[in-house]
Design an enzyme around this catalytic site. Sequence first.
Site, PDB file in Angstrom:
ATOM      1  CB  VAL A 137      -1.009   0.035   1.173  1.00 54.47           C
ATOM      2  CG1 VAL A 137      -1.913  -1.186   1.167  1.00 54.47           C
ATOM      3  CG2 VAL A 137      -0.303   0.197   2.520  1.00 54.47           C
ATOM      4  CB  SER A 181      -4.803   3.867  16.327  1.00 47.08           C
ATOM      5  OG  SER A 181      -4.121   3.911  17.563  1.00 47.08           O
ATOM      6  CE1 TYR A 215       0.190   2.719  14.094  1.00 47.16           C
ATOM      7  CE2 TYR A 215      -0.664   3.578  16.171  1.00 47.16           C
ATOM      8  CZ  TYR A 215      -0.711   2.644  15.146  1.00 47.16           C
ATOM      9  OH  TYR A 215      -1.663   1.654  15.169  1.00 47.16           O
ATOM     10  CB  ALA A 216      -0.496   9.586  17.425  1.00 41.64           C
ATOM     11  CB  ALA A 217       0.597  12.550  13.094  1.00 42.67           C
ATOM     12  CB  SER A 218      -0.122   7.991  10.283  1.00 50.95           C
ATOM     13  OG  SER A 218      -0.223   6.897  11.184  1.00 50.95           O
ATOM     14  CE  LYS A 219      -2.932   3.308  12.289  1.00 49.28           C
ATOM     15  NZ  LYS A 219      -3.548   2.415  11.296  1.00 49.28           N
TER      16      LYS A 219
HETATM   17  N1  LIG Z   1      -3.101  -4.115  17.507  1.00 45.30           N
HETATM   18  C1  LIG Z   1      -3.586  -3.007  18.031  1.00 45.30           C
HETATM   19  O1  LIG Z   1      -3.773  -2.889  19.257  1.00 45.30           O
HETATM   20  C2  LIG Z   1      -3.925  -1.846  17.141  1.00 45.30           C
HETATM   21  C3  LIG Z   1      -4.339  -0.650  17.731  1.00 45.30           C
HETATM   22  C4  LIG Z   1      -4.690   0.412  16.904  1.00 45.30           C
HETATM   23  C5  LIG Z   1      -4.632   0.290  15.535  1.00 45.30           C
HETATM   24  N2  LIG Z   1      -4.206  -0.881  14.984  1.00 45.30           N
HETATM   25  C6  LIG Z   1      -4.158  -0.958  13.526  1.00 45.30           C
HETATM   26  O2  LIG Z   1      -4.664  -2.208  13.109  1.00 45.30           O
HETATM   27  C7  LIG Z   1      -4.169  -2.467  11.792  1.00 45.30           C
HETATM   28  C8  LIG Z   1      -3.736  -3.916  11.722  1.00 45.30           C
HETATM   29  O3  LIG Z   1      -2.564  -4.069  12.524  1.00 45.30           O
HETATM   30  P1  LIG Z   1      -2.343  -5.287  13.531  1.00 45.30           P
HETATM   31  O4  LIG Z   1      -2.376  -4.718  14.896  1.00 45.30           O
HETATM   32  O5  LIG Z   1      -3.213  -6.409  13.181  1.00 45.30           O
HETATM   33  O6  LIG Z   1      -0.796  -5.599  13.240  1.00 45.30           O
HETATM   34  P2  LIG Z   1      -0.108  -6.696  12.283  1.00 45.30           P
HETATM   35  O7  LIG Z   1       1.316  -6.272  12.205  1.00 45.30           O
HETATM   36  O8  LIG Z   1      -0.407  -8.048  12.821  1.00 45.30           O
HETATM   37  O9  LIG Z   1      -0.828  -6.489  10.882  1.00 45.30           O
HETATM   38  C9  LIG Z   1      -0.486  -5.443  10.001  1.00 45.30           C
HETATM   39  C10 LIG Z   1      -0.372  -6.018   8.611  1.00 45.30           C
HETATM   40  O10 LIG Z   1      -0.114  -4.927   7.701  1.00 45.30           O
HETATM   41  C11 LIG Z   1       0.827  -5.398   6.760  1.00 45.30           C
HETATM   42  N3  LIG Z   1       1.543  -4.292   6.129  1.00 45.30           N
HETATM   43  C12 LIG Z   1       2.503  -3.500   6.660  1.00 45.30           C
HETATM   44  N4  LIG Z   1       2.963  -2.644   5.729  1.00 45.30           N
HETATM   45  C13 LIG Z   1       2.277  -2.907   4.581  1.00 45.30           C
HETATM   46  C14 LIG Z   1       2.306  -2.361   3.287  1.00 45.30           C
HETATM   47  N5  LIG Z   1       3.167  -1.375   2.952  1.00 45.30           N
HETATM   48  N6  LIG Z   1       1.453  -2.853   2.354  1.00 45.30           N
HETATM   49  C15 LIG Z   1       0.600  -3.863   2.666  1.00 45.30           C
HETATM   50  N7  LIG Z   1       0.539  -4.431   3.885  1.00 45.30           N
HETATM   51  C16 LIG Z   1       1.373  -3.954   4.841  1.00 45.30           C
HETATM   52  C17 LIG Z   1       1.772  -6.279   7.559  1.00 45.30           C
HETATM   53  O11 LIG Z   1       2.529  -7.150   6.730  1.00 45.30           O
HETATM   54  C18 LIG Z   1       0.792  -7.007   8.463  1.00 45.30           C
HETATM   55  O12 LIG Z   1       0.342  -8.207   7.884  1.00 45.30           O
HETATM   56  C19 LIG Z   1      -3.038  -1.453  11.556  1.00 45.30           C
HETATM   57  O13 LIG Z   1      -3.513  -0.422  10.718  1.00 45.30           O
HETATM   58  C20 LIG Z   1      -2.776  -0.922  12.947  1.00 45.30           C
HETATM   59  O14 LIG Z   1      -2.226   0.378  12.928  1.00 45.30           O
HETATM   60  C21 LIG Z   1      -3.847  -1.943  15.753  1.00 45.30           C
END
Ligand SMILES: NC(=O)c1ccc[n+]([C@@H]2O[C@H](COP(=O)([O-])OP(=O)(O)OC[C@H]3O[C@@H](n4cnc5c(N)ncnc54)[C@H](O)[C@@H]3O)[C@@H](O)[C@H]2O)c1
Length: 263
Positions: free
Chosen positions: A66, A144, A157-161
Amino acid sequence: MNRLEGKRVLVTGAASGIGQATALRLLDEGAIVVASDVAEGGLDATRVRADEAATAGRLTTMPMDVGNEGSVIDGVSLAVETLGGLDSLVNAAGILRAAHTHQTSLELWNQIVGVNLTGTFLVVREALPALLANPRSAIVNFSSTSASFAHPYMAAYAASKGGIQAFTHSLALEYARDGLRAVCVAPGSIKSGITDATGGYIPKDADWTLFSRLMPILPTTVESSGTGMADPSVVAGVIAMLVSEDGAFITGTEIRIDGGTHA
Ligand SMILES: NC(=O)c1ccc[n+]([C@@H]2O[C@H](COP(=O)([O-])OP(=O)(O)OC[C@H]3O[C@@H](n4cnc5c(N)ncnc54)[C@H](O)[C@@H]3O)[C@@H](O)[C@H]2O)c1
């Protein structure tokens, strides 16, 4: 439950964590899913789990970065062609890196914003024509808790979210009359690749007392971990609701799924 029978959905970040759990949950509810990610090994794991659930016949896995415009243009086009259209898009792909803000290089800032915010924009832009070809469609973007509540050492990260949240509100109004809904989920404390790796990114001299505000008040749903991190399925179920008709009157908002951390 077959709420999503025949619905065509593209899920990014579907090789791990919440994106993987979401792809599997949507398949469980009858959807036809393209699961994309940069991590091709993880996509194989998603396929194995779909095989175990006897839903792999409706799953296509596909590499897509992405953070790369060309990859998104080609990937979304292939996904739409594979599915024969698109009803919903789930943008779960994301990265987390942590650093003191005064030590954050422009390269690191651009990497985080580039994947999380710009990546979400690119996938949405490429998917919109196919989504708008339907009388009803839905986009779920990943914000997030860090977008609204302070997370130390994670300013980029926070700014992106926060940017994703603002972007999603604008989408909701711009396309509401076309039948498109745009919603964010704002997870927190979910066990995943990101949260497993966070400790390694926090600066060595971090003040860990600052994290005491970021604890869930609900008991964890991962019985063995005892860390307060919940299973990704707690977010996946909410996303299944949001892309289904049960979410028909929800748009331009975010749903916080954080075990009450910020209650
Ligand atoms: N886990 C939490 O507590 C939490 C909290 C807030 C937000 N999030 C958000 O949830 C979403 C999923 O994350 P997660 O927590 O399951 O972590 P994760 O690392 O298990 O999953 C993230 C996935 O995104 C993929 N990814 C990373 N860069 C990429 C790219 N350039 N192109 C395509 N895929 C890419 C990774 O390979 C991975 O499979 C994210 O957007 C994360 O910011 C998670």
